[in-house]
Motif scaffolding. Structure first.
Motif, mmCIF file in Angstrom:
data_model
loop_
_atom_site.group_PDB
_atom_site.id
_atom_site.type_symbol
_atom_site.label_atom_id
_atom_site.label_comp_id
_atom_site.label_asym_id
_atom_site.label_seq_id
_atom_site.Cartn_x
_atom_site.Cartn_y
_atom_site.Cartn_z
ATOM 1 N N CYS A 156 0.835 -1.200 0.000
ATOM 2 C CA CYS A 156 0.000 0.000 0.000
ATOM 3 C C CYS A 156 0.876 1.259 0.000
ATOM 4 O O CYS A 156 1.686 1.455 0.908
ATOM 5 N N THR A 157 0.733 2.084 -1.058
ATOM 6 C CA THR A 157 1.500 3.321 -1.165
ATOM 7 C C THR A 157 0.558 4.471 -1.480
ATOM 8 O O THR A 157 -0.528 4.274 -2.026
ATOM 9 N N SER A 203 -3.723 2.771 4.494
ATOM 10 C CA SER A 203 -2.339 2.749 4.970
ATOM 11 C C SER A 203 -2.310 2.671 6.492
ATOM 12 O O SER A 203 -3.122 3.271 7.187
ATOM 13 N N PHE A 252 -4.711 5.931 -1.323
ATOM 14 C CA PHE A 252 -3.666 4.907 -1.309
ATOM 15 C C PHE A 252 -4.091 3.752 -2.207
ATOM 16 O O PHE A 252 -5.274 3.430 -2.281
#
Length: 139
Positions: free
Chosen positions: A53-54, A91, A72
């Motif tokens: 997850c970014t 996130s 995200f």
């Protein structure tokens, strides 16, 4: 009369609950759209997270609908179809920030109400002392 009314009400409830397609019977022509075609592969099959997850970049936020709900995304690989897709995620850092914001707000509210209670108690104590003082003076 009451039995006929109950019977009519029962038929109306059953017809309303079934809806128009089911109420017409098995001879009706129904076309069903397969829900699998519109659903992402990760809803119907096993998947592996290819990228954790970014946070979405500004370009991704504008172009990818998956970025809209949380900001995200994570890249996943579906096992059966071998498709690479993106899905929205939450996130851990964002969750921690939301948790501490909530905790701070609750502590702030608790402090405000504690101060209000103390002020109200002092005011009531003053009124009670004034009342006792007046009673003593009147004797």
């Amino acid at each position: 009369m009451a039995a006929a009314l109950r019977w009519a009400l029962l038929c109306a409830v059953l017809a309303w609950g079934l809806g128009p397609a089911e109420a017409t019977g098995p001879g009706s022509d129904k076309r069903s759209v397969s829900p699998v075609a519109a659903t992402p592969c990760w809803h119907v099959e096993e998947f592996v997270v290819a990228q954790e997850c970014t946070q979405c970049t500004t370009f991704e936020a504008k172009t990818m609908p998956e970025c809209s709900p949380t900001g995200f995304i994570e890249r996943i690989n579906c096992a059966t179809s071998q498709k690479d897709e993106y899905k929205s995620c939450r996130s851990a850092v964002m969750e921690a920030h939301a948790f501490w914001r909530f905790e701070g707000a609750m502590i702030g509210v608790a402090v405000i109400f504690a101060l209000l209670v103390v002020c109200r108690q002092r005011m009531l104590d003053r009124k009670a002392l004034e009342k006792v003082r007046k009673q003593i003076e009147s004797i």
